[in-house]
Enzyme design. Structure first.
Site, PDB file in Angstrom:
ATOM      1  N   TYR A  69       7.884  -0.747  22.474  1.00  0.00           N
ATOM      2  CA  TYR A  69       8.195  -0.990  23.889  1.00  0.00           C
ATOM      3  C   TYR A  69       7.643  -2.345  24.373  1.00  0.00           C
ATOM      4  CZ  TYR A  69       7.803  -0.181  28.984  1.00  0.00           C
ATOM      5  OH  TYR A  69       7.854  -0.292  30.351  1.00  0.00           O
TER       6      TYR A  69
ATOM      7  N   ASN B   5       6.266  -0.566  11.192  1.00  0.00           N
ATOM      8  CA  ASN B   5       6.646   0.489  10.238  1.00  0.00           C
ATOM      9  C   ASN B   5       7.679   1.447  10.828  1.00  0.00           C
ATOM     10  OD1 ASN B   5       5.215   2.120  11.971  1.00  0.00           O
ATOM     11  ND2 ASN B   5       3.650   2.738  10.500  1.00  0.00           N
ATOM     12  N   LEU B   6       8.104   1.167  12.049  1.00  0.00           N
ATOM     13  CA  LEU B   6       9.170   1.912  12.741  1.00  0.00           C
ATOM     14  C   LEU B   6       8.819   3.380  12.968  1.00  0.00           C
ATOM     15  CD1 LEU B   6      12.352   0.300  11.083  1.00  0.00           C
ATOM     16  CD2 LEU B   6      11.114  -0.417  13.133  1.00  0.00           C
TER      17      LEU B   6
ATOM     18  N   ILE C 144       0.763  -2.029   8.856  1.00  0.00           N
ATOM     19  CA  ILE C 144      -0.373  -2.967   8.924  1.00  0.00           C
ATOM     20  C   ILE C 144      -1.553  -2.506   8.058  1.00  0.00           C
ATOM     21  CG2 ILE C 144       0.155  -3.997  11.176  1.00  0.00           C
ATOM     22  CD1 ILE C 144      -2.094  -2.039  12.275  1.00  0.00           C
TER      23      ILE C 144
ATOM     24  N   PHE D  85       0.177  -5.314  18.559  1.00  0.00           N
ATOM     25  CA  PHE D  85       0.562  -4.134  19.337  1.00  0.00           C
ATOM     26  C   PHE D  85       0.550  -2.860  18.496  1.00  0.00           C
ATOM     27  CE2 PHE D  85       3.018  -7.599  21.391  1.00  0.00           C
ATOM     28  CZ  PHE D  85       2.612  -7.430  22.707  1.00  0.00           C
TER      29      PHE D  85
ATOM     30  N   SER E  71      -6.778  -1.190  26.493  1.00  0.00           N
ATOM     31  CA  SER E  71      -6.304  -0.310  27.555  1.00  0.00           C
ATOM     32  C   SER E  71      -7.381  -0.112  28.606  1.00  0.00           C
ATOM     33  CB  SER E  71      -5.939   1.036  26.936  1.00  0.00           C
ATOM     34  OG  SER E  71      -5.805   2.012  27.937  1.00  0.00           O
TER      35      SER E  71
ATOM     36  N   TYR F  21      -7.651   8.565  21.145  1.00  0.00           N
ATOM     37  CA  TYR F  21      -6.881   7.342  21.422  1.00  0.00           C
ATOM     38  C   TYR F  21      -7.766   6.321  22.140  1.00  0.00           C
ATOM     39  CZ  TYR F  21      -3.878   4.042  23.793  1.00  0.00           C
ATOM     40  OH  TYR F  21      -3.341   2.870  24.276  1.00  0.00           O
TER      41      TYR F  21
ATOM     42  N   LYS G 134      -9.468   2.569  20.875  1.00  0.00           N
ATOM     43  CA  LYS G 134      -9.344   1.255  21.535  1.00  0.00           C
ATOM     44  C   LYS G 134     -10.729   0.662  21.774  1.00  0.00           C
ATOM     45  CE  LYS G 134      -4.908   0.920  21.885  1.00  0.00           C
ATOM     46  NZ  LYS G 134      -4.187  -0.092  21.102  1.00  0.00           N
TER      47      LYS G 134
ATOM     48  N   LEU H 239       4.601   9.164  32.983  1.00  0.00           N
ATOM     49  CA  LEU H 239       5.322   9.485  34.212  1.00  0.00           C
ATOM     50  C   LEU H 239       6.690   8.800  34.317  1.00  0.00           C
ATOM     51  CD1 LEU H 239       5.357  10.826  37.008  1.00  0.00           C
ATOM     52  CD2 LEU H 239       4.215   8.761  37.889  1.00  0.00           C
TER      53      LEU H 239
ATOM     54  N   ARG I 223      -2.284   5.276  40.084  1.00  0.00           N
ATOM     55  CA  ARG I 223      -2.389   4.391  38.921  1.00  0.00           C
ATOM     56  C   ARG I 223      -1.891   2.998  39.303  1.00  0.00           C
ATOM     57  NH1 ARG I 223      -4.810   8.061  37.577  1.00  0.00           N
ATOM     58  NH2 ARG I 223      -4.672   9.395  35.755  1.00  0.00           N
TER      59      ARG I 223
HETATM   60  P1  NAD Z   1       5.083   1.647  21.015  1.00  0.00           P
HETATM   61  O1  NAD Z   1       4.776   2.894  20.283  1.00  0.00           O
HETATM   62  O2  NAD Z   1       6.395   1.527  21.683  1.00  0.00           O
HETATM   63  O3  NAD Z   1       4.902   0.381  20.039  1.00  0.00           O
HETATM   64  C1  NAD Z   1       3.998   0.365  18.982  1.00  0.00           C
HETATM   65  C2  NAD Z   1       4.761  -0.077  17.750  1.00  0.00           C
HETATM   66  O4  NAD Z   1       3.858  -0.141  16.643  1.00  0.00           O
HETATM   67  C3  NAD Z   1       5.887   0.891  17.361  1.00  0.00           C
HETATM   68  O5  NAD Z   1       7.082   0.155  17.197  1.00  0.00           O
HETATM   69  C4  NAD Z   1       5.416   1.510  16.051  1.00  0.00           C
HETATM   70  O6  NAD Z   1       6.505   1.794  15.187  1.00  0.00           O
HETATM   71  C5  NAD Z   1       4.494   0.428  15.516  1.00  0.00           C
HETATM   72  N1  NAD Z   1       3.413   0.910  14.637  1.00  0.00           N
HETATM   73  C6  NAD Z   1       2.551   1.941  14.868  1.00  0.00           C
HETATM   74  N2  NAD Z   1       1.687   2.054  13.848  1.00  0.00           N
HETATM   75  C7  NAD Z   1       1.991   1.079  12.966  1.00  0.00           C
HETATM   76  C8  NAD Z   1       1.447   0.661  11.725  1.00  0.00           C
HETATM   77  N3  NAD Z   1       0.411   1.319  11.179  1.00  0.00           N
HETATM   78  N4  NAD Z   1       2.009  -0.390  11.084  1.00  0.00           N
HETATM   79  C9  NAD Z   1       3.062  -1.053  11.630  1.00  0.00           C
HETATM   80  N5  NAD Z   1       3.617  -0.711  12.798  1.00  0.00           N
HETATM   81  C10 NAD Z   1       3.082   0.340  13.458  1.00  0.00           C
HETATM   82  O7  NAD Z   1       3.897   1.430  22.059  1.00  0.00           O
HETATM   83  P2  NAD Z   1       3.757   0.376  23.255  1.00  0.00           P
HETATM   84  O8  NAD Z   1       3.822   1.134  24.530  1.00  0.00           O
HETATM   85  O9  NAD Z   1       4.658  -0.770  23.036  1.00  0.00           O
HETATM   86  O10 NAD Z   1       2.245  -0.066  23.055  1.00  0.00           O
HETATM   87  C11 NAD Z   1       1.894  -1.205  22.298  1.00  0.00           C
HETATM   88  C12 NAD Z   1       0.376  -1.279  22.210  1.00  0.00           C
HETATM   89  O11 NAD Z   1      -0.169  -1.327  23.540  1.00  0.00           O
HETATM   90  C13 NAD Z   1      -0.278  -0.081  21.537  1.00  0.00           C
HETATM   91  O12 NAD Z   1      -1.359  -0.539  20.761  1.00  0.00           O
HETATM   92  C14 NAD Z   1      -0.761   0.758  22.697  1.00  0.00           C
HETATM   93  O13 NAD Z   1      -1.870   1.556  22.348  1.00  0.00           O
HETATM   94  C15 NAD Z   1      -1.153  -0.323  23.693  1.00  0.00           C
HETATM   95  N6  NAD Z   1      -1.142   0.145  25.083  1.00  0.00           N
HETATM   96  C16 NAD Z   1      -0.004   0.713  25.596  1.00  0.00           C
HETATM   97  C17 NAD Z   1       0.017   1.179  26.890  1.00  0.00           C
HETATM   98  C18 NAD Z   1       1.243   1.829  27.473  1.00  0.00           C
HETATM   99  O14 NAD Z   1       1.148   2.447  28.541  1.00  0.00           O
HETATM  100  N7  NAD Z   1       2.417   1.716  26.872  1.00  0.00           N
HETATM  101  C19 NAD Z   1      -1.136   1.066  27.694  1.00  0.00           C
HETATM  102  C20 NAD Z   1      -2.290   0.473  27.140  1.00  0.00           C
HETATM  103  C21 NAD Z   1      -2.269   0.019  25.834  1.00  0.00           C
HETATM  104  N1  UDP Z   2       2.154  12.595  35.504  1.00  0.00           N
HETATM  105  C1  UDP Z   2       2.787  13.672  36.083  1.00  0.00           C
HETATM  106  N2  UDP Z   2       3.808  14.271  35.392  1.00  0.00           N
HETATM  107  C2  UDP Z   2       4.225  13.846  34.172  1.00  0.00           C
HETATM  108  C3  UDP Z   2       3.566  12.725  33.599  1.00  0.00           C
HETATM  109  C4  UDP Z   2       2.531  12.143  34.289  1.00  0.00           C
HETATM  110  O1  UDP Z   2       2.434  14.094  37.194  1.00  0.00           O
HETATM  111  O2  UDP Z   2       5.131  14.448  33.593  1.00  0.00           O
HETATM  112  C5  UDP Z   2       1.060  11.935  36.241  1.00  0.00           C
HETATM  113  C6  UDP Z   2      -0.251  11.950  35.503  1.00  0.00           C
HETATM  114  O3  UDP Z   2      -0.978  13.122  35.809  1.00  0.00           O
HETATM  115  C7  UDP Z   2      -0.924  10.690  36.031  1.00  0.00           C
HETATM  116  C8  UDP Z   2       0.238   9.742  36.346  1.00  0.00           C
HETATM  117  O4  UDP Z   2       1.399  10.573  36.409  1.00  0.00           O
HETATM  118  O5  UDP Z   2      -1.585  10.988  37.225  1.00  0.00           O
HETATM  119  C9  UDP Z   2       0.439   8.690  35.284  1.00  0.00           C
HETATM  120  O6  UDP Z   2       0.489   9.332  34.037  1.00  0.00           O
HETATM  121  P1  UDP Z   2       0.767   8.522  32.705  1.00  0.00           P
HETATM  122  O7  UDP Z   2       0.611   9.488  31.561  1.00  0.00           O
HETATM  123  O8  UDP Z   2       2.044   7.793  32.818  1.00  0.00           O
HETATM  124  O9  UDP Z   2      -0.398   7.423  32.687  1.00  0.00           O
HETATM  125  P2  UDP Z   2      -1.999   7.597  32.507  1.00  0.00           P
HETATM  126  O10 UDP Z   2      -2.408   8.906  33.098  1.00  0.00           O
HETATM  127  O11 UDP Z   2      -2.222   7.547  31.043  1.00  0.00           O
HETATM  128  O12 UDP Z   2      -2.592   6.457  33.243  1.00  0.00           O
END
Ligand code: NAD
Ligand code: UDP
Length: 336
Positions: free
Chosen positions: A10, A31-32, A58, A79, A123, A148, A152, A199, A230
């Site tokens: 994403y 690694n998809l 990785i 990522f 995060s 998780y 981090k 959410l 949030r």
């Molecule tokens: P995502 O799952 O869409 O993207 C992560 C990608 O990494 C995926 O395409 C997956 O196939 C790939 N991947 C996972 N493990 C792998 C491995 N061992 N080797 C190679 N590829 C691998 O997630 P995202 O939402 O794009 O998040 C990206 C990064 O940001 C992550 O590290 C996540 O923890 C961090 N992050 C995300 C959020 C969020 O809300 N989306 C918030 C804070 C931090």
């Molecule tokens: N949330 C919710 N219903 C859902 C998913 C999330 O009410 O189906 C709420 C959750 O309790 C939080 C907010 O939406 O208060 C954001 O949740 P999310 O998981 O997106 O982010 P995070 O809690 O990890 O910051």
């Protein structure tokens, strides 16, 4: 050339678009396990550029060595990792292996190849449950409540130790708040597998008819309307933050930045904004609190503005409109 790990996911796919549009060359390793080839194809469609995708893990040192041997990599944006909080409680070993061990292998391969510039996806969860809002980078990491979050926090510490041991390293730890939204083309967006944990994708899937109703987890929190607050930011703003951090990767050591808007929005406000912007009703009911949820948190985002010249430019309405453009054009995500 920039190596983007997890670039088929994403946030990675949106960042690759911004990198290419800024004239950077990119190679992706993924690694998809939670990303898709189709996302990379669509990045190519948006940008008109070819994106080399190495389908690899990785944790596979040989695969990484081959990438560094083939391409003149200047920096890595990292990522790749697993990100589902609930799953991490059930499968802690998978999370520590992917997120912590994966980063160790990556750093070893980087060092062996003489590449010492790294941007890491951290995060807001590393602030832990006791931190007062808004979160400031100068606050200590707190006690995380699931594997998780702990993974981090562990990686942040490992990277700090590494940079302290060898001053060739220059790193940025970017602490994301809640990225949502999609590219305005509607071609790429968030495509969670199974039932969404987060959410925004849940709201979007209810709106498109894939789910009956949204359960709002708790309406008795000590917030203005009783639902959790949030700091939601547009994924394209977040992607741009990586470009700014990349430009700033000059000095040795580790820099930490919050990437958020600095504003808390409640779950109910999110649902109402979505309907106001898209005209689509989202049936919801109030359910029990989700274990581990904090009532409210948001960023103090002043440091990123001061030092990187970065702040969010896209509004909550943009986040809603762009999410809906993506979801309505791709009801089943990349699958169709
Ligand atoms: P995502 O799952 O869409 O993207 C992560 C990608 O990494 C995926 O395409 C997956 O196939 C790939 N991947 C996972 N493990 C792998 C491995 N061992 N080797 C190679 N590829 C691998 O997630 P995202 O939402 O794009 O998040 C990206 C990064 O940001 C992550 O590290 C996540 O923890 C961090 N992050 C995300 C959020 C969020 O809300 N989306 C918030 C804070 C931090
Ligand atoms: N949330 C919710 N219903 C859902 C998913 C999330 O009410 O189906 C709420 C959750 O309790 C939080 C907010 O939406 O208060 C954001 O949740 P999310 O998981 O997106 O982010 P995070 O809690 O990890 O910051």
């Amino acid at each position: 050339m920039i190596l983007v790990t997890g670039g088929a996911g994403y946030i990675g796919s949106h960042t690759v678009v911004e990198l290419l549009q800024a004239g950077r060359e990119v190679v992706v390793i993924d690694n998809l396990c939670n990303g898709s080839q189709e996302a990379v194809r669509r990045v190519e469609r948006i940008t008109g550029k070819v994106v080399p995708l190495v389908e690899g893990d990785i944790r596979d040192r040989h695969a990484l060595d081959a990438v560094f041997a083939e391409h003149a990599i200047e920096a890595v944006i990292h990522f790749a990792g697993l990100k589902a909080v609930g799953e991490s409680v059930a499968k802690p070993l998978a999370y520590y292996d992917n997120n912590v061990n994966g980063t160790l292998v990556l750093c070893e391969a980087m060092a062996a190849a003489g590449v010492h510039r790294l941007i890491f996806s951290s995060s807001a969860t590393v602030y832990g449950s006791e931190a007062p809002v808004p979160y400031l980078e100068s606050m200590p990491r707190g006690s995380t409540s699931n594997p998780y979050g702990t993974s981090k926090a562990m990686v942040e510490k490992v990277l700090e130790d590494l940079a302290a041991a060898d001053e060739r390293w220059s790193m940025a730890l970017l602490r994301y708040f809640n990225p949502i939204g999609a590219h305005p083309s509607g071609l790429i967006g968030e495509d969670p597998q199974g039932i969404p944990n987060n959410l925004m994708p849940f709201i979007a899937q209810v709106a498109v008819g894939r789910r009956d109703e949204l359960a709002i987890f708790g309406n008795d929190y000590p917030t203005a309307d009783g639902t959790c607050e949030r700091d939601y930011l547009h994924v394209v703003d977040l992607a741009v933050g990586h470009l700014k951090a990349l430009k700033a990767l000059e000095a040795p050591g580790v820099s930490v930045y919050n990437l958020g808007t600095g504003q808390g929005i409640s779950v109910l406000e999110m649902v109402k904004s979505f309907t106001r912007v898209t005209g689509v009703e989202v049936p919801y009911r109030f359910g029990a609190r989700r274990p581990g949820d904090l009532p409210a948190f948001w960023a103090d985002a002043a440091k990123a503005e001061r030092e990187l010249g970065w702040s969010t430019e896209r509004s909550l309405d943009d986040m809603m409109a762009d999410t809906w453009r993506w979801q309505s054009a791709n009801p089943k995500g990349y699958a169709g």
